[in-house]
Scaffold this motif. Sequence first.
Motif, mmCIF file in Angstrom:
data_model
loop_
_atom_site.group_PDB
_atom_site.id
_atom_site.type_symbol
_atom_site.label_atom_id
_atom_site.label_comp_id
_atom_site.label_asym_id
_atom_site.label_seq_id
_atom_site.Cartn_x
_atom_site.Cartn_y
_atom_site.Cartn_z
ATOM 1 N N LYS A 119 -105.299 34.046 -21.348
ATOM 2 C CA LYS A 119 -104.492 34.031 -20.123
ATOM 3 C C LYS A 119 -104.707 32.760 -19.301
ATOM 4 N N VAL A 120 -105.926 32.185 -19.374
ATOM 5 C CA VAL A 120 -106.204 30.996 -18.554
ATOM 6 C C VAL A 120 -106.183 29.707 -19.370
ATOM 7 N N GLY A 121 -105.877 29.804 -20.666
ATOM 8 C CA GLY A 121 -105.723 28.612 -21.491
ATOM 9 C C GLY A 121 -107.017 27.959 -21.941
ATOM 10 N N LEU A 122 -108.039 28.780 -22.168
ATOM 11 C CA LEU A 122 -109.324 28.272 -22.677
ATOM 12 C C LEU A 122 -109.654 28.956 -23.988
ATOM 13 N N SER A 123 -110.582 28.394 -24.728
ATOM 14 C CA SER A 123 -111.135 29.114 -25.868
ATOM 15 C C SER A 123 -112.209 30.067 -25.326
ATOM 16 N N PRO A 124 -112.554 31.101 -26.088
ATOM 17 C CA PRO A 124 -113.461 32.136 -25.568
ATOM 18 C C PRO A 124 -114.832 31.629 -25.098
ATOM 19 N N SER A 125 -115.457 30.708 -25.818
ATOM 20 C CA SER A 125 -116.808 30.270 -25.426
ATOM 21 C C SER A 125 -116.842 29.588 -24.060
ATOM 22 N N PRO A 126 -115.991 28.584 -23.807
ATOM 23 C CA PRO A 126 -116.017 27.981 -22.466
ATOM 24 C C PRO A 126 -115.615 28.964 -21.369
ATOM 25 N N CYS A 127 -114.735 29.888 -21.693
ATOM 26 C CA CYS A 127 -114.319 30.892 -20.708
ATOM 27 C C CYS A 127 -115.513 31.767 -20.333
ATOM 28 N N LEU A 128 -116.251 32.226 -21.333
ATOM 29 C CA LEU A 128 -117.416 33.071 -21.074
ATOM 30 C C LEU A 128 -118.467 32.311 -20.264
ATOM 31 N N ARG A 129 -118.670 31.031 -20.571
ATOM 32 C CA ARG A 129 -119.633 30.225 -19.803
ATOM 33 C C ARG A 129 -119.212 30.151 -18.335
ATOM 34 N N ARG A 130 -117.929 29.967 -18.105
ATOM 35 C CA ARG A 130 -117.442 29.901 -16.723
ATOM 36 C C ARG A 130 -117.632 31.235 -16.002
ATOM 37 N N VAL A 131 -117.314 32.339 -16.673
ATOM 38 C CA VAL A 131 -117.483 33.660 -16.062
ATOM 39 C C VAL A 131 -118.952 33.882 -15.732
ATOM 40 N N ARG A 132 -119.837 33.568 -16.650
ATOM 41 C CA ARG A 132 -121.276 33.760 -16.393
ATOM 42 C C ARG A 132 -121.747 32.892 -15.228
ATOM 43 N N ARG A 133 -121.252 31.656 -15.141
ATOM 44 C CA ARG A 133 -121.615 30.770 -14.026
ATOM 45 C C ARG A 133 -121.118 31.356 -12.706
#
Length: 147
Positions: free
Chosen positions: A26-40
């Motif tokens: 939905k936000v145009g990222l691959s899963p790994s960078p998205c998860l890193r952002r959510v965790r941050r």
Amino acid sequence: MDKVDREILAVLDRYGRISNAELAAKVGLSPSPCLRRVRRLEESGVIRGYRALIDPAAIGRGLRVLAGVRLVRHTHADVAAFERAIVRLPEVVNTHHVTGNYDYMLQVEVADLPAYEDFHANRLANLPGIAAVTSYVTMKTLSPDTA
């Protein structure tokens, strides 16, 4: 916080249980960078938690009332006493300290009008420092999910 972080927050605000893969798409990222952002965002306290949105009527809270409360005095002790008391009432779902005609706006959820009348007369009106309560019965609550 950049545009992508804000998009992540907007999606999570609306779809809290979305999978990381769906969120990333939905936000145009691959899963790994998205998860890193959510965790941050979680670690920094921007995301404070996740919760279920429960239908109030399904648990016997079919009547929602917004109550404007004015206090008699605004001393630190009087405000603190009221705030300690109001957060202990399970019928009060949200309490907002506001400016304007009222000192506080409460979101109250109860089964029906007789239950609110009982709550108002026997619990709310007996709290310390209350000068007046004005009640507004809600007829409909709108949200992005119902629009």
